[in-house]
Design an enzyme around this catalytic site. Structure first.
Site, PDB file in Angstrom:
ATOM      1  N   LYS A  96     -23.872 -15.978  -7.987  1.00 27.78           N
ATOM      2  CA  LYS A  96     -24.722 -14.806  -7.764  1.00 27.78           C
ATOM      3  C   LYS A  96     -26.196 -15.185  -7.809  1.00 27.78           C
ATOM      4  O   LYS A  96     -27.009 -14.650  -7.039  1.00 27.78           O
ATOM      5  CB  LYS A  96     -24.416 -13.746  -8.817  1.00 27.78           C
ATOM      6  CG  LYS A  96     -22.971 -13.269  -8.855  1.00 27.78           C
ATOM      7  CD  LYS A  96     -22.550 -12.577  -7.564  1.00 27.78           C
ATOM      8  CE  LYS A  96     -23.162 -11.218  -7.403  1.00 27.78           C
ATOM      9  NZ  LYS A  96     -22.618 -10.489  -6.218  1.00 27.78           N
ATOM     10  N   ARG A 142     -11.223  -8.433   5.252  1.00 30.71           N
ATOM     11  CA  ARG A 142     -10.620  -9.646   5.809  1.00 30.71           C
ATOM     12  C   ARG A 142      -9.357  -9.351   6.605  1.00 30.71           C
ATOM     13  O   ARG A 142      -8.980 -10.117   7.485  1.00 30.71           O
ATOM     14  CB  ARG A 142     -10.323 -10.638   4.691  1.00 30.71           C
ATOM     15  CG  ARG A 142     -11.565 -11.357   4.203  1.00 30.71           C
ATOM     16  CD  ARG A 142     -11.259 -12.390   3.155  1.00 30.71           C
ATOM     17  NE  ARG A 142     -10.799 -11.796   1.915  1.00 30.71           N
ATOM     18  CZ  ARG A 142     -10.430 -12.490   0.850  1.00 30.71           C
ATOM     19  NH1 ARG A 142     -10.429 -13.815   0.895  1.00 30.71           N
ATOM     20  NH2 ARG A 142     -10.039 -11.883  -0.243  1.00 30.71           N
ATOM     21  N   SER A 154     -25.199  -4.378 -14.081  1.00 25.48           N
ATOM     22  CA  SER A 154     -24.716  -4.998 -15.304  1.00 25.48           C
ATOM     23  C   SER A 154     -23.190  -4.852 -15.342  1.00 25.48           C
ATOM     24  O   SER A 154     -22.536  -4.987 -14.310  1.00 25.48           O
ATOM     25  CB  SER A 154     -25.408  -4.404 -16.533  1.00 25.48           C
ATOM     26  OG  SER A 154     -25.156  -3.025 -16.657  1.00 25.48           O
TER      27      SER A 154
END
Length: 346
Positions: free
Chosen positions: A160, A39, A184
């Site tokens: 997600k 960004r 995970s």
């Protein structure tokens, strides 16, 4: 992708992220040219230096400015690349934006722009929470698709879930060659200076003596460096197109993490051994948003099957003890004050 000398250019989104840093290192060491979106290119310079320091002399890294919430910058970022690894996703800590909207809009923006400029190959970073049975005792496989909770305390995993669903819809609509990787609970040393939030806070809190006792919580721990390698393996294997891969490791209770630290780093004093009663954790979760996200997992062991990645892609992982200790040593090194002692003499 061919031999190392002829490997192409890969765009990694969210270039200053925890996973993205190691993914860029892995790509550079494997001979790819990497373009990474950030960004703010000026503020990302320390991350760039840290990545290059770990990349065995590689210098083929370009930072470009692009934001998930803005169309500007994505077309030039994707122009001329051979594949995109979309890891960027809004985090719940210190982020006032609508996570679900940002995750979905960002995914749409990246994938539609990729298709428009002719980039077909996409590896998408999803989450293990996107493949989960409603029955905690069931072994999680890639055939499972989680349902969003709709609960404000679970907005990150919901983001997600929605983003991966959209990625598959767009891949079908736009003719993209998509693979999804479902990490995970990632641990391991950050590439550069560790931030103050994220999954490695479970280790940081123990080292900082912020945990007088241990909740009955556990995670499928996987090393972030191994997760980065899984993404590259998925990128390189044509058979991975159209597939999802669980990237999981060993299940550890919080008490297991504490034991590994006590035994492996005995100089770290007062790491707790006793467990915290569930009712106290539930009370604390009313005030602590971190606990509120995971309080429903108290006492639950989730088994995640990552044999597909191991069998089809040849993926291997470090042992969990190494991962936890490497995480702790990185955090300790970052927090250690500069030495004021006299210079060493031969």
């Amino acid at each position: 992708m061919g031999e190392t000398a002829s490997r192409g250019t890969v765009l990694v989104t969210g270039g200053t992220g925890y996973l993205a840093g190691w993914l860029i290192v892995e790509l550079l060491k494997s001979g790819y040219r990497v373009r990474a979106t950030v960004r703010d290119t000026a503020r990302a310079e320390p991350a760039r230096r840290a990545i290059l320091d770990r990349s065995a002399g590689a210098r083929s890294l370009q930072l470009v400015q692009a934001d998930l919430l803005d169309d500007e910058g994505w077309e030039p970022a994707l122009d001329g690349v051979d594949a995109v690894l979309h890891t960027a996703s809004p985090m719940p800590v210190g982020n006032e934006a609508d996570l679900i909207t940002t995750a979905r809009d960002g995914t749409r923006r990246v994938l539609t722009t990729a298709a428009r400029v002719g980039v077909r190959r996409v590896v998408f970073t999803s989450s293990g929470t996107a493949a989960r049975s409603s029955n905690p005792s069931s072994t999680t496989t890639e055939d499972m698709w989680s349902e969003p909770s709709g609960d404000a305390t679970h907005v990150y995993p919901d983001s997600k879930i929605y983003a991966e669903r959209l990625a598959w819809e767009l891949a079908d609509e736009l003719g993209l060659d998509l693979t999804a990787v479902l990490p995970s609970f990632m641990q391991g040393p950050p590439v550069g200076a560790p931030g103050r939030a994220g999954t490695i806070d479970v280790v940081r809190r123990l080292l900082d003596r912020a945990m007088p006792a241990l909740p009955r919580l556990g995670w499928n721990v996987v090393d972030v460096r191994d997760e980065a390698r899984l993404h590259v393996l998925a990128l390189e294997q044509p058979a991975a197109i159209g597939e999802r891969y669980n990237g999981s490791g060993t299940f550890l209770w919080y008490r297991d993490v504490a034991r590994i630290l006590r035994e492996g780093l005995p100089e770290q004093k007062k790491i707790p051994a006793r467990e915290l009663p569930d009712f106290l954790v539930r009370l604390a979760a009313r005030r602590d948003p971190h606990l509120a996200m995971i309080v429903d997992e108290l006492g639950i062991v989730r088994t995640v099957d990552s044999s597909k990645a191991r069998r089809q892609l040849g993926w291997t992982t470090r042992d969990a003890q190494t991962t936890i200790l490497d995480t702790a040593r990185a955090l300790i090194a970052q927090e250690r004050p500069p030495s004021t002692s006299s210079p060493r003499t031969p």
